[in-house]
Motif scaffolding. Structure first.
Motif, PDB file in Angstrom:
ATOM      1  N   CYS A   1       0.830  -1.209   0.000  1.00 23.78           N
ATOM      2  CA  CYS A   1       0.000   0.000   0.000  1.00 23.78           C
ATOM      3  C   CYS A   1       0.862   1.257   0.000  1.00 23.78           C
ATOM      4  O   CYS A   1       0.562   2.226  -0.708  1.00 23.78           O
ATOM      5  N   ALA A   2       1.947   1.245   0.787  1.00 23.32           N
ATOM      6  CA  ALA A   2       2.836   2.408   0.826  1.00 23.32           C
ATOM      7  C   ALA A   2       3.483   2.644  -0.535  1.00 23.32           C
ATOM      8  O   ALA A   2       3.567   3.787  -1.006  1.00 23.32           O
TER       9      ALA A   2
ATOM     10  N   TYR B   1       2.949   5.898  -2.924  1.00 26.69           N
ATOM     11  CA  TYR B   1       4.125   6.706  -3.233  1.00 26.69           C
ATOM     12  C   TYR B   1       4.356   6.822  -4.739  1.00 26.69           C
ATOM     13  O   TYR B   1       4.686   7.903  -5.250  1.00 26.69           O
ATOM     14  N   LEU B   2       4.155   5.720  -5.462  1.00 28.64           N
ATOM     15  CA  LEU B   2       4.441   5.706  -6.898  1.00 28.64           C
ATOM     16  C   LEU B   2       3.274   6.224  -7.728  1.00 28.64           C
ATOM     17  O   LEU B   2       3.481   6.877  -8.762  1.00 28.64           O
ATOM     18  N   PHE B   3       2.058   5.936  -7.290  1.00 27.97           N
ATOM     19  CA  PHE B   3       0.887   6.268  -8.115  1.00 27.97           C
ATOM     20  C   PHE B   3      -0.104   7.143  -7.350  1.00 27.97           C
ATOM     21  O   PHE B   3      -1.303   7.122  -7.627  1.00 27.97           O
ATOM     22  N   GLY B   4       0.401   7.939  -6.375  1.00 28.58           N
ATOM     23  CA  GLY B   4      -0.481   8.748  -5.547  1.00 28.58           C
ATOM     24  C   GLY B   4      -1.335   9.713  -6.349  1.00 28.58           C
ATOM     25  O   GLY B   4      -2.519   9.905  -6.054  1.00 28.58           O
ATOM     26  N   GLU B   5      -0.741  10.335  -7.388  1.00 28.73           N
ATOM     27  CA  GLU B   5      -1.487  11.315  -8.181  1.00 28.73           C
ATOM     28  C   GLU B   5      -2.671  10.679  -8.906  1.00 28.73           C
ATOM     29  O   GLU B   5      -3.687  11.340  -9.124  1.00 28.73           O
ATOM     30  N   PHE B   6      -2.532   9.406  -9.270  1.00 28.15           N
ATOM     31  CA  PHE B   6      -3.589   8.759 -10.055  1.00 28.15           C
ATOM     32  C   PHE B   6      -4.741   8.253  -9.178  1.00 28.15           C
ATOM     33  O   PHE B   6      -5.832   8.020  -9.689  1.00 28.15           O
ATOM     34  N   VAL B   7      -4.467   8.070  -7.889  1.00 28.07           N
ATOM     35  CA  VAL B   7      -5.516   7.547  -7.007  1.00 28.07           C
ATOM     36  C   VAL B   7      -6.148   8.647  -6.156  1.00 28.07           C
ATOM     37  O   VAL B   7      -6.923   8.348  -5.244  1.00 28.07           O
ATOM     38  N   ILE B   8      -5.827   9.914  -6.445  1.00 29.05           N
ATOM     39  CA  ILE B   8      -6.418  11.016  -5.681  1.00 29.05           C
ATOM     40  C   ILE B   8      -7.945  10.996  -5.729  1.00 29.05           C
ATOM     41  O   ILE B   8      -8.598  11.167  -4.692  1.00 29.05           O
ATOM     42  N   PRO B   9      -8.583  10.780  -6.914  1.00 28.98           N
ATOM     43  CA  PRO B   9     -10.050  10.711  -6.912  1.00 28.98           C
ATOM     44  C   PRO B   9     -10.586   9.613  -5.995  1.00 28.98           C
ATOM     45  O   PRO B   9     -11.621   9.801  -5.344  1.00 28.98           O
ATOM     46  N   VAL B  10      -9.877   8.494  -5.921  1.00 26.97           N
ATOM     47  CA  VAL B  10     -10.317   7.407  -5.045  1.00 26.97           C
ATOM     48  C   VAL B  10     -10.194   7.821  -3.580  1.00 26.97           C
ATOM     49  O   VAL B  10     -11.085   7.545  -2.762  1.00 26.97           O
ATOM     50  N   LEU B  11      -9.101   8.510  -3.227  1.00 24.26           N
ATOM     51  CA  LEU B  11      -8.922   8.981  -1.855  1.00 24.26           C
ATOM     52  C   LEU B  11     -10.000   9.987  -1.475  1.00 24.26           C
ATOM     53  O   LEU B  11     -10.566   9.925  -0.377  1.00 24.26           O
ATOM     54  N   VAL B  12     -10.278  10.933  -2.388  1.00 26.15           N
ATOM     55  CA  VAL B  12     -11.322  11.923  -2.128  1.00 26.15           C
ATOM     56  C   VAL B  12     -12.671  11.232  -1.932  1.00 26.15           C
ATOM     57  O   VAL B  12     -13.428  11.539  -0.995  1.00 26.15           O
TER      58      VAL B  12
ATOM     59  N   PHE C   1       6.169  14.547   8.378  1.00 27.02           N
ATOM     60  CA  PHE C   1       6.621  13.387   7.608  1.00 27.02           C
ATOM     61  C   PHE C   1       5.647  13.046   6.480  1.00 27.02           C
ATOM     62  O   PHE C   1       6.030  12.989   5.299  1.00 27.02           O
ATOM     63  N   PHE C   2       4.381  12.836   6.826  1.00 24.41           N
ATOM     64  CA  PHE C   2       3.409  12.431   5.809  1.00 24.41           C
ATOM     65  C   PHE C   2       3.060  13.587   4.875  1.00 24.41           C
ATOM     66  O   PHE C   2       2.755  13.373   3.702  1.00 24.41           O
TER      67      PHE C   2
END
Length: 358
Positions: A28-29, A33-44, A318-319
């Motif tokens: 998950c980390a 870290y590698l694909f954070g920009e692409f999963v932003i809609p999922v996080l929102v 950190f985060f």
């Protein structure tokens, strides 16, 4: 030392459940870290789904079907967002535009006030010290203006992405709420059977995340509305904009309150000068922050957050450095996750050194 590490490793990771938890955590980390920009809609969507799951669950308990409950809550949420966008955003934008136009005058007035400080307090501050401060502030203001310009130019290409998010995020939220049980079951099937520690951490974190997100939204609204009302009663200019900034500042524990003090104090000094009303604004603002930190936060997060302030600040740094805004927003839940992982791996907190000596 080697025997100590070997004993610790054998104890903690000879258990398949520990290995499964570690593998899932690292996966998950790496994904974030590698694909954070692409999963932003999922996080929102996940944040909003956590927020809206509570009213959906309440409607279910009243006998309303899951589909109908999700539909009603989604319509209410979209209506609320639309009302805020139409009713509040134009006011905030107008005040922000006016503040940007007056910013040079405010800077000049602040510069004039600083340059005359040595005349009033010659024993405490010198002209050279004031000139160093003024030059530093002017340099920072120029850098900030350049940063805003670059952000405005780069944000133009993101308009299409935002339009896509406006369609994708509500759809994701709807299906996350409607198919919550099916999605949870599907994720459970993908996880290996050795998931006792994963279940332990998940049960510990699930309710905490829900309480944290719901509490954080309540805190933002309460602090923001209180600030807007207080600033308006004191006839402070840009009351809606400054009150909104104060409300949003609670997203960053401790640091946010310190940062938002600067625009509040600057506007108050520009409007009232260093007079009684200026100090009244600062005192009222300090009271709001004190009530938030000592009354509202313990009331809302007593069950969701049990962390030392030092750990919270470290987590924010950190985060936030890793994932920007979302790292800051989820700093406290992520710190709680680290604590839950530590508790899971600690087990019964047996003494490793005794095993080494034996």
């Amino acid at each position: 030392m080697f025997e100590f590490i070997k004993a610790w490793y054998t104890r903690k990771f000879s258990d398949p459940h520990s290995v499964t938890l570690l593998f899932l955590l690292l996966s998950c980390a790496a994904l974030l870290y590698l694909f954070g920009e692409f999963v932003i809609p999922v996080l929102v969507a996940l944040v909003i789904a956590y927020l809206l799951d509570w009213p959906v669950t309440k409607l279910e308990k009243l006998g309303v079907g899951r589909l109908l409950a999700t539909t009603l809550v989604m319509f209410a949420f979209i209506g609320l967002v639309f009302a805020i966008t139409v009713g509040i955003v134009p006011t905030l934008w107008k005040q922000l535009s006016n503040l940007v136009q007056e910013a040079p005058s405010m800077v000049e007035q602040g510069k004039y006030w600083l340059l005359h400080l040595p005349d009033s307090y010659p024993a405490l501050i010198s002209v050279d010290q004031v000139k160093v401060v003024v030059n530093t502030v002017e340099k920072k203001v120029i850098e900030f203006g350049q940063m805003l310009l670059s952000l405005s130019l780069t944000s133009l290409k993101d308009v299409i992405a935002w339009l896509i998010y406006l369609i994708l995020v509500p759809l994701l939220v709807f299906f996350m709420l409607k198919d919550k049980s099916e999605l949870a079951g599907g994720i459970a099937q993908m996880i290996p059977k050795q998931r006792r520690l994963i279940s332990q951490v998940w049960h510990e974190m699930d309710q905490q995340i829900m309480n944290y997100i719901r509490g954080k939204v309540i805190e933002i609204v309460t602090v923001g509305v209180s600030s807007v009302v207080a600033f308006s009663l004191m006839d402070l200019r840009y009351a809606a904009l400054l009150g909104t900034l104060v409300g949003l500042s609670v997203l960053i524990p401790f640091v946010g309150a310190a940062l938002v003090t600067i625009p509040v104090a600057a506007v108050a000094m520009f409007q009232f000068g260093v007079e009684a009303q200026f100090w009244t604004v600062l005192i009222v603002y300090g009271i709001i922050q004190a009530l938030d930190g000592n009354v509202l936060v313990p009331l809302l997060f007593s069950e969701a957050v049990d962390l030392n302030p030092v750990y919270i600040i470290v987590a924010v740094l950190f985060f936030g450095g890793l994932w920007g805004f979302w790292g800051v927003f989820f700093a406290i839940p992520l710190a709680s996750l680290v604590k839950a992982l530590f508790n899971a791996w600690s087990g019964q907190r047996e003494n490793i050194s005794e095993e080494v000596s034996g």
